[in-house]
Enzyme design. Sequence first.
Site, short mmCIF file in Angstrom:
data_model
loop_
_atom_site.label_atom_id
_atom_site.label_comp_id
_atom_site.label_asym_id
_atom_site.label_seq_id
_atom_site.Cartn_x
_atom_site.Cartn_y
_atom_site.Cartn_z
CB SER A 146 -0.89 0.02 1.25
OG SER A 146 -1.55 1.28 1.33
CE1 TYR A 159 -4.61 -2.11 4.39
CE2 TYR A 159 -3.53 0.01 4.12
CZ TYR A 159 -4.12 -1.12 3.58
OH TYR A 159 -4.19 -1.25 2.21
#
Length: 256
Positions: A146, A159
């Site tokens: 990400s 995350y």
Amino acid sequence: MSEENSGARRTAVVTGGGSGIGRAIVHRLAEDGLATAVLDLDADAAERVAAEVREKGHEASPFGGVDVSDRAQVDAAVQRIRDAYGPVSVLVNNAGLTGFKKFLHITDEIWDRIIAVNLSGPFYCAQAVVPDMAAAGWGRIVNISSSSAQSGQQFMTHYVASKAGLIGFTKALALELGHEGITVNTIPPGFIDTPMLRKSETKGLLGGSVDHHADLTPVGRPGRPEDIAAACAFLVSDEAGYITGQVIGVNGGRNT
Ligand code: NAP
């Protein structure tokens, strides 16, 4: 499969292949001639995507109801994939969970689940398929991380930590497997229009609408799942054999 006999059909496993970015990667790799295993927690979604691909005349099969954070489920699914298609030569670790929580509200359970899916999942999947790749002297692993691991992102400590871990995992594994003909790279997507992104928008977690963020993106639009699939298709090709351990950003210029 060595470079010499690469004309034979290769087998790809795409985790989280039932939705969003994973679905686009399944379509693209199947169109490029790979037999593609759609591995997903959501069995209906895996069925649906495999059926879409087969309707277009390409090869895909569903392996639904598989949780990548459970090693036994991963090992059993990979064995079923081998039984159906032969040894695995391409793995795309795409399945992922997102989450937004203020740091002090992240419980042990929430932390552990994110790490289990986003980091242990790729670990289990890679360990399940690397022996096939090593035996063939050819393999490709692409980890979908990400862009938030490059920039940081508030309320996403768990995350972001999991995805930053996946980038480190990529770099270390690439060094270890290069001599076996296996490349390992990571694509950190930035702002791709998928069900995951739209759910975050609906919950008001993006700090503005998707359209607002698109205006702030240098290329002036949100990313499409197909943008990630195109980069992935290149990284798993023969041509990309000299690219390993790399972080290939696909983010419309949001991160450089
Ligand atoms: P998505 O639309 O939510 O698709 C993710 C798929 O993975 C879903 O089908 C989901 O099934 C499946 N999945 C979730 N947990 C799983 C598990 N434990 N085992 C097996 N499958 C599981 O998400 P997406 O936006 O396409 O994201 C794909 C990847 O890109 C993720 O790793 C995400 O972190 C990363 N990413 C996306 C963006 C973006 O802008 N969209 C940005 C950066 C990174 P269920 O629906 O049943 O949960």
